[in-house]
Scaffold this motif. Sequence first.
Motif, mmCIF file in Angstrom:
data_model
loop_
_atom_site.group_PDB
_atom_site.id
_atom_site.type_symbol
_atom_site.label_atom_id
_atom_site.label_comp_id
_atom_site.label_asym_id
_atom_site.label_seq_id
_atom_site.Cartn_x
_atom_site.Cartn_y
_atom_site.Cartn_z
ATOM 1 N N VAL A 68 -52.786 -14.903 -5.059
ATOM 2 C CA VAL A 68 -52.226 -13.964 -4.089
ATOM 3 C C VAL A 68 -52.947 -12.631 -4.163
ATOM 4 O O VAL A 68 -53.542 -12.294 -5.180
ATOM 5 C CB VAL A 68 -50.708 -13.743 -4.314
ATOM 6 C CG1 VAL A 68 -49.909 -14.982 -3.969
ATOM 7 C CG2 VAL A 68 -50.429 -13.297 -5.743
ATOM 8 N N GLU A 83 -48.764 -9.477 -5.437
ATOM 9 C CA GLU A 83 -48.788 -9.810 -6.874
ATOM 10 C C GLU A 83 -47.378 -9.902 -7.456
ATOM 11 O O GLU A 83 -47.172 -10.540 -8.490
ATOM 12 C CB GLU A 83 -49.606 -8.767 -7.651
ATOM 13 C CG GLU A 83 -51.096 -8.771 -7.326
ATOM 14 C CD GLU A 83 -51.457 -8.057 -6.018
ATOM 15 O OE1 GLU A 83 -50.555 -7.483 -5.358
ATOM 16 O OE2 GLU A 83 -52.650 -8.083 -5.646
ATOM 17 N N GLU A 276 -52.143 -22.782 -12.078
ATOM 18 C CA GLU A 276 -52.966 -21.977 -11.162
ATOM 19 C C GLU A 276 -54.323 -21.708 -11.799
ATOM 20 O O GLU A 276 -54.442 -21.702 -13.021
ATOM 21 C CB GLU A 276 -52.268 -20.650 -10.851
ATOM 22 C CG GLU A 276 -51.955 -19.855 -12.089
ATOM 23 C CD GLU A 276 -51.477 -18.426 -11.839
ATOM 24 O OE1 GLU A 276 -51.812 -17.855 -10.798
ATOM 25 O OE2 GLU A 276 -50.782 -17.892 -12.717
ATOM 26 N N HIS A 279 -58.221 -17.152 -11.886
ATOM 27 C CA HIS A 279 -58.745 -16.044 -11.071
ATOM 28 C C HIS A 279 -57.772 -15.632 -9.978
ATOM 29 O O HIS A 279 -56.720 -16.237 -9.796
ATOM 30 C CB HIS A 279 -60.091 -16.446 -10.451
ATOM 31 C CG HIS A 279 -60.017 -17.710 -9.636
ATOM 32 N ND1 HIS A 279 -59.427 -17.754 -8.393
ATOM 33 C CD2 HIS A 279 -60.445 -18.978 -9.897
ATOM 34 C CE1 HIS A 279 -59.523 -18.987 -7.915
ATOM 35 N NE2 HIS A 279 -60.123 -19.760 -8.815
ATOM 36 N N GLY A 280 -58.164 -14.601 -9.223
ATOM 37 C CA GLY A 280 -57.339 -14.100 -8.128
ATOM 38 C C GLY A 280 -57.775 -14.661 -6.786
ATOM 39 O O GLY A 280 -58.442 -15.707 -6.715
ATOM 40 N N SER A 281 -57.435 -13.936 -5.734
ATOM 41 C CA SER A 281 -57.634 -14.444 -4.378
ATOM 42 C C SER A 281 -59.035 -14.166 -3.833
ATOM 43 O O SER A 281 -59.336 -14.565 -2.711
ATOM 44 C CB SER A 281 -56.587 -13.822 -3.455
ATOM 45 O OG SER A 281 -56.672 -12.411 -3.572
ATOM 46 N N ALA A 282 -59.859 -13.486 -4.623
ATOM 47 C CA ALA A 282 -61.273 -13.239 -4.291
ATOM 48 C C ALA A 282 -61.487 -12.877 -2.814
ATOM 49 O O ALA A 282 -62.186 -13.602 -2.099
ATOM 50 C CB ALA A 282 -62.120 -14.450 -4.685
ATOM 51 N N ASP A 284 -63.388 -10.974 -1.485
ATOM 52 C CA ASP A 284 -64.813 -10.783 -1.138
ATOM 53 C C ASP A 284 -65.485 -12.058 -0.635
ATOM 54 O O ASP A 284 -66.475 -11.994 0.093
ATOM 55 C CB ASP A 284 -65.602 -10.183 -2.335
ATOM 56 C CG ASP A 284 -65.450 -10.992 -3.623
ATOM 57 O OD1 ASP A 284 -64.418 -11.679 -3.806
ATOM 58 O OD2 ASP A 284 -66.369 -10.934 -4.458
ATOM 59 N N ASN A 292 -65.213 -21.701 -5.710
ATOM 60 C CA ASN A 292 -65.227 -22.847 -6.622
ATOM 61 C C ASN A 292 -63.799 -23.414 -6.739
ATOM 62 O O ASN A 292 -62.897 -22.723 -7.221
ATOM 63 C CB ASN A 292 -65.718 -22.358 -7.992
ATOM 64 C CG ASN A 292 -65.933 -23.483 -8.979
ATOM 65 O OD1 ASN A 292 -65.468 -24.601 -8.764
ATOM 66 N ND2 ASN A 292 -66.627 -23.186 -10.052
HETATM 67 P P1 NAD Z 1 -60.610 -12.113 -8.488
HETATM 68 O O1 NAD Z 1 -60.385 -13.059 -9.608
HETATM 69 O O2 NAD Z 1 -59.967 -12.475 -7.193
HETATM 70 O O3 NAD Z 1 -62.181 -11.954 -8.234
HETATM 71 C C1 NAD Z 1 -63.060 -11.440 -9.232
HETATM 72 C C2 NAD Z 1 -64.493 -11.924 -8.925
HETATM 73 O O4 NAD Z 1 -64.589 -13.317 -9.218
HETATM 74 C C3 NAD Z 1 -64.872 -11.772 -7.444
HETATM 75 O O5 NAD Z 1 -66.225 -11.425 -7.375
HETATM 76 C C4 NAD Z 1 -64.659 -13.156 -6.876
HETATM 77 O O6 NAD Z 1 -65.502 -13.457 -5.779
HETATM 78 C C5 NAD Z 1 -64.994 -14.048 -8.077
HETATM 79 N N1 NAD Z 1 -64.206 -15.285 -8.032
HETATM 80 C C6 NAD Z 1 -62.898 -15.441 -8.306
HETATM 81 N N2 NAD Z 1 -62.520 -16.707 -8.145
HETATM 82 C C7 NAD Z 1 -63.608 -17.395 -7.764
HETATM 83 C C8 NAD Z 1 -63.856 -18.766 -7.435
HETATM 84 N N3 NAD Z 1 -62.898 -19.707 -7.462
HETATM 85 N N4 NAD Z 1 -65.103 -19.118 -7.055
HETATM 86 C C9 NAD Z 1 -66.084 -18.215 -7.024
HETATM 87 N N5 NAD Z 1 -65.933 -16.914 -7.345
HETATM 88 C C10 NAD Z 1 -64.690 -16.494 -7.705
HETATM 89 O O7 NAD Z 1 -60.128 -10.681 -8.979
HETATM 90 P P2 NAD Z 1 -60.051 -9.297 -8.201
HETATM 91 O O8 NAD Z 1 -61.195 -9.173 -7.250
HETATM 92 O O9 NAD Z 1 -59.841 -8.276 -9.249
HETATM 93 O O10 NAD Z 1 -58.701 -9.378 -7.377
HETATM 94 C C11 NAD Z 1 -58.622 -9.810 -6.020
HETATM 95 C C12 NAD Z 1 -57.158 -9.929 -5.633
HETATM 96 O O11 NAD Z 1 -56.562 -10.981 -6.385
HETATM 97 C C13 NAD Z 1 -56.329 -8.688 -5.942
HETATM 98 O O12 NAD Z 1 -55.428 -8.480 -4.879
HETATM 99 C C14 NAD Z 1 -55.612 -9.043 -7.217
HETATM 100 O O13 NAD Z 1 -54.403 -8.363 -7.385
HETATM 101 C C15 NAD Z 1 -55.383 -10.503 -7.016
HETATM 102 N N6 NAD Z 1 -55.172 -11.301 -8.228
HETATM 103 C C16 NAD Z 1 -54.271 -12.299 -8.150
HETATM 104 C C17 NAD Z 1 -54.065 -13.130 -9.236
HETATM 105 C C18 NAD Z 1 -53.096 -14.271 -9.068
HETATM 106 O O14 NAD Z 1 -52.792 -14.638 -7.957
HETATM 107 N N7 NAD Z 1 -52.609 -14.864 -10.136
HETATM 108 C C19 NAD Z 1 -54.800 -12.946 -10.418
HETATM 109 C C20 NAD Z 1 -55.751 -11.923 -10.478
HETATM 110 C C21 NAD Z 1 -55.942 -11.102 -9.355
#
Ligand code: NAD
Length: 356
Positions: A68, A83, A276, A279-282, A284, A292
Amino acid sequence: MKIAVLPGDGIGTEIVEQAVRVLNALDLKFELETALVGGAAYDAHGHPLPEATLKLAKEADAVLFGAVGDWKYDTLDRPLRPEQAILGLRKNLGLFANFRPAICYEQLVGASSLKPELVAGLDILIIRELTGDIYFGQPRGRRVSPDGHFPGAEEAFDTMRYSRPEIERIARVAFEAARKRSKRVTSVDKANVLETFQLWKDVVTEIGKEYPDVALDHMYVDNAAMQLVKAPKKFDVVVTGNMFGDILSDAAAMLTGSIGMLPSASLNSSNQGLYEPSHGSAPDIAGKGVANPLATILSAAMMLRFSLNQPAAADRIEAAVQKVLAQGLRTPDIHSQGTTKVGTREMGDAVLKALG
Ligand code: NAD
């Protein structure tokens, strides 16, 4: 077996779709029910964890969760931010034990930011307490400072706290897990500075006496951060509090090459769990079809093993993931020269095929 499927936001929907395809290919009888969570739920219902979603999660044997969050919700009041849904699920389902395995697959040794010899064969398990600590402790808030270094100034404060039963139960989870592995637990604390973690250390030591076959050592969190990047293979099971675990498990993620490879399980005392990716919702890369899906697919495998009592099916999924990596298929986050770059769906297709 009822599984609540909560894809969430950003890449959550893309990666969960692949995990659901894999689950559906297993010839097991599941009832899968999908609901909105996070920003998507806020947009549709005005709340990140609507009553109906929470009810579904409570009734299910397990929850498969995507991720999320998005920057566009950052200006909302905190209780309405995406979150909060994950915090609400943890609290309402009593998911106090978070398992985050960090395994460096042989084929991905080169994708780690550390030297190959430091991470080859890495297989550690971080167990993070998930419902206590400074993330949930009351009181917290913002106010005009009544004292301190700047009386009268605006200040914010949170409360770090752990009770004895909270520490006892997470310690037992760690010792039990260690018994199924190499019988070593490292408890990470900050007992030299924090009362909360002096109690943590005392209680973990006491519980450790019930497990004479498991070796226990204690490490301060700053040293643990250092050791994780210096000699990560020295660890086996690491048990720590909510905040230290949050930070250390992300550092451990990078040892394995990509956070996109790391599954997680959050369990309550009756083995009901939320599964889960770490990582987060990425945002970007959301919508580009490049995320992945393997962390989510591996989370589904953990779900089969821990909550649904289907270890053979879990093994099948994990073997299929190993097979696609051996075939050289890589999403961009783990791609390197000499391997084949694929997108999210193609990776899902390959895992399905490798299931046989
Ligand atoms: P993120 O984990 O979403 O991304 C961090 C980096 O890792 C980014 O460059 C992203 O592109 C890359 N990445 C993450 N998962 C990937 C995948 N499966 N494949 C390829 N690349 C991947 O963390 P963030 O950017 O700090 O946060 C983005 C959003 O996600 C924020 O709103 C944050 O609050 C939320 N978040 C949610 C959770 C959850 O749902 N449990 C956990 C962490 C962050």
